[in-house]
Design an enzyme around this catalytic site. Structure first.
Site, PDB file in Angstrom:
ATOM      1  CB  SER A 142      -0.857  -0.008   1.274  1.00 39.91           C
ATOM      2  OG  SER A 142      -1.483   1.243   1.479  1.00 39.91           O
ATOM      3  CE1 TYR A 155      -4.499  -1.970   5.010  1.00 38.34           C
ATOM      4  CE2 TYR A 155      -3.282   0.035   4.507  1.00 38.34           C
ATOM      5  CZ  TYR A 155      -3.999  -1.072   4.084  1.00 38.34           C
ATOM      6  OH  TYR A 155      -4.220  -1.275   2.747  1.00 38.34           O
TER       7      TYR A 155
HETATM    8  P1  NAD Z   1     -11.258  -6.382  -0.097  1.00 39.50           P
HETATM    9  O1  NAD Z   1     -11.856  -6.257   1.249  1.00 39.50           O
HETATM   10  O2  NAD Z   1     -12.144  -6.287  -1.288  1.00 39.50           O
HETATM   11  O3  NAD Z   1     -10.428  -7.747  -0.216  1.00 39.50           O
HETATM   12  C1  NAD Z   1      -9.763  -8.321   0.879  1.00 39.50           C
HETATM   13  C2  NAD Z   1      -9.632  -9.803   0.642  1.00 39.50           C
HETATM   14  O4  NAD Z   1      -8.943 -10.375   1.772  1.00 39.50           O
HETATM   15  C3  NAD Z   1     -10.992 -10.534   0.551  1.00 39.50           C
HETATM   16  O5  NAD Z   1     -10.925 -11.559  -0.411  1.00 39.50           O
HETATM   17  C4  NAD Z   1     -11.142 -11.120   1.953  1.00 39.50           C
HETATM   18  O6  NAD Z   1     -11.976 -12.282   1.994  1.00 39.50           O
HETATM   19  C5  NAD Z   1      -9.685 -11.478   2.241  1.00 39.50           C
HETATM   20  N1  NAD Z   1      -9.459 -11.707   3.663  1.00 39.50           N
HETATM   21  C6  NAD Z   1      -9.683 -10.874   4.704  1.00 39.50           C
HETATM   22  N2  NAD Z   1      -9.395 -11.512   5.867  1.00 39.50           N
HETATM   23  C7  NAD Z   1      -8.982 -12.752   5.533  1.00 39.50           C
HETATM   24  C8  NAD Z   1      -8.556 -13.881   6.287  1.00 39.50           C
HETATM   25  N3  NAD Z   1      -8.493 -13.866   7.621  1.00 39.50           N
HETATM   26  N4  NAD Z   1      -8.204 -14.996   5.610  1.00 39.50           N
HETATM   27  C9  NAD Z   1      -8.281 -15.050   4.266  1.00 39.50           C
HETATM   28  N5  NAD Z   1      -8.665 -14.013   3.498  1.00 39.50           N
HETATM   29  C10 NAD Z   1      -9.015 -12.891   4.141  1.00 39.50           C
HETATM   30  O7  NAD Z   1     -10.149  -5.247  -0.125  1.00 39.50           O
HETATM   31  P2  NAD Z   1      -9.068  -4.851  -1.252  1.00 39.50           P
HETATM   32  O8  NAD Z   1      -9.061  -3.382  -1.295  1.00 39.50           O
HETATM   33  O9  NAD Z   1      -9.225  -5.631  -2.498  1.00 39.50           O
HETATM   34  O10 NAD Z   1      -7.733  -5.299  -0.499  1.00 39.50           O
HETATM   35  C11 NAD Z   1      -6.770  -6.154  -1.092  1.00 39.50           C
HETATM   36  C12 NAD Z   1      -5.390  -5.733  -0.653  1.00 39.50           C
HETATM   37  O11 NAD Z   1      -5.102  -4.458  -1.212  1.00 39.50           O
HETATM   38  C13 NAD Z   1      -5.244  -5.586   0.862  1.00 39.50           C
HETATM   39  O12 NAD Z   1      -4.013  -6.153   1.269  1.00 39.50           O
HETATM   40  C14 NAD Z   1      -5.240  -4.094   1.068  1.00 39.50           C
HETATM   41  O13 NAD Z   1      -4.534  -3.721   2.221  1.00 39.50           O
HETATM   42  C15 NAD Z   1      -4.577  -3.626  -0.204  1.00 39.50           C
HETATM   43  N6  NAD Z   1      -4.799  -2.223  -0.533  1.00 39.50           N
HETATM   44  C16 NAD Z   1      -6.056  -1.749  -0.786  1.00 39.50           C
HETATM   45  C17 NAD Z   1      -6.232  -0.405  -1.093  1.00 39.50           C
HETATM   46  C18 NAD Z   1      -7.590   0.197  -1.383  1.00 39.50           C
HETATM   47  O14 NAD Z   1      -7.703   1.423  -1.463  1.00 39.50           O
HETATM   48  N7  NAD Z   1      -8.638  -0.610  -1.555  1.00 39.50           N
HETATM   49  C19 NAD Z   1      -5.124   0.447  -1.138  1.00 39.50           C
HETATM   50  C20 NAD Z   1      -3.870  -0.067  -0.879  1.00 39.50           C
HETATM   51  C21 NAD Z   1      -3.709  -1.397  -0.588  1.00 39.50           C
END
Ligand code: NAD
Length: 260
Positions: A142, A155
């Site tokens: 991130s 985070y």
């Molecule tokens: P999201 O909530 O759509 O996806 C998260 C995924 O992680 C889901 O498939 C969920 O089921 C899984 N997950 C959560 N807890 C879990 C567990 N205990 N065991 C197995 N799976 C688990 O969110 P996203 O935005 O797609 O996030 C994906 C990655 O991207 C994350 O690591 C997040 O930190 C990172 N990220 C997101 C953003 C943003 O703005 N959305 C920005 C930077 C980084």
């Protein structure tokens, strides 16, 4: 481009991970999905991706807080796909609160899912990749792996840790055909950030679009969300021959957030 390759993508039942799984599959890479959610919906997603891409798509429900389940996920990928060439660590959760009010159990869960899970998947995957002399490890970190923000102690600590882990794995495998990199997205519209959009929407009578605009205005100079498709394409680049010498790198995809 990736015919015959085999990938594990953690946290791929929604958002960025699901988009990356689809980007890999349509390039001919068989995939192991992972994540939480309604079993029927996950099975529909699995079947849909298999039909759309024509590759093998499997699912394993390992909870990323449980190392023994993570080991089982990686074993299942080797058994069912024949090996692991590409590992994408995308599972993640978020919680916002000042450090003195941050619940310790939530801190532990964020460190487990957003950081330690990647240690467990990587140590299993590297063994499989070394045998083939080729591998791609892509950690979805991130902007918060590069800079801090208030109210995100767990985070930001986990994502900085993930960037550190990325560098160490890159160094240990340099020259072996295995690369390890981190993609560092800025705001990307997924379920993960909806609570933060909803919190800002309160100032606009619940208007979520206005809440989203406020969120972008605070940090992301482009004032545009990163798209899931863009992150899928960045992953394909890191899997390509053009990126064979890109390792230990952080690829900021953040509309200028970390340039400030
Ligand atoms: P999201 O909530 O759509 O996806 C998260 C995924 O992680 C889901 O498939 C969920 O089921 C899984 N997950 C959560 N807890 C879990 C567990 N205990 N065991 C197995 N799976 C688990 O969110 P996203 O935005 O797609 O996030 C994906 C990655 O991207 C994350 O690591 C997040 O930190 C990172 N990220 C997101 C953003 C943003 O703005 N959305 C920005 C930077 C980084």
């Amino acid at each position: 481009m990736l015919q015959g390759k085999r990938a594990v993508i953690t946290g791929s039942t929604s958002g960025i991970g699901l988009g990356i799984a689809a980007a890999l599959a349509v390039q001919g890479c068989s995939v192991m999905l992972n994540g939480l959610g309604d079993p029927d919906r996950i099975e529909q997603q699995r079947q849909h991706l298999e039909q759309r891409s024509g590759v093998t798509v499997r699912y394993h429900g390992a909870d990323m807080t449980r190392p023994e389940e993570i080991r089982d996920l990686m074993r299942a990928a080797v058994e069912q796909l024949g090996g692991v060439d590409i590992l994408v660590n995308s599972a993640g959760i978020q919680h916002t609160a000042p450090v003195e009010a941050f619940p310790p159990a939530t801190w532990d869960a964020i460190i487990a899912i957003n950081l330690s899970a990647s240690f467990h998947t990587i140590r299993a995957a590297v063994a499989s990749m070394r045998g083939n002399g080729w591998g791609r490890i892509i950690n979805i970190a991130s902007v918060h792996g590069l800079v801090g923000s208030a109210n995100k102690a767990g985070y930001v600590a986990a994502k900085h840790g993930l960037v550190g882990l990325t560098k160490v794995v890159a160094l240990e495998n340099a020259g072996s055909g295995i690369t390890c990199n981190a993609i560092c997205p800025g705001w990307t519209r997924t379920e993960l950030i909806e609570p933060q959009i909803a919190a800002r929407a309160q100032a606009h009578g619940g208007d979520l679009e206005a809440g989203g605009r406020d969120l972008l205005a605070e940090k992301q100079p482009s004032k545009q969300f990163v798209t899931i498709d863009q992150l899928g394409q960045c992953t394909l680049f890191l899997c390509s021959d053009a990126a064979a010498q890109v390792t230990g790198a952080t690829l900021a995809v953040d509309g200028g957030w970390t340039a400030q």
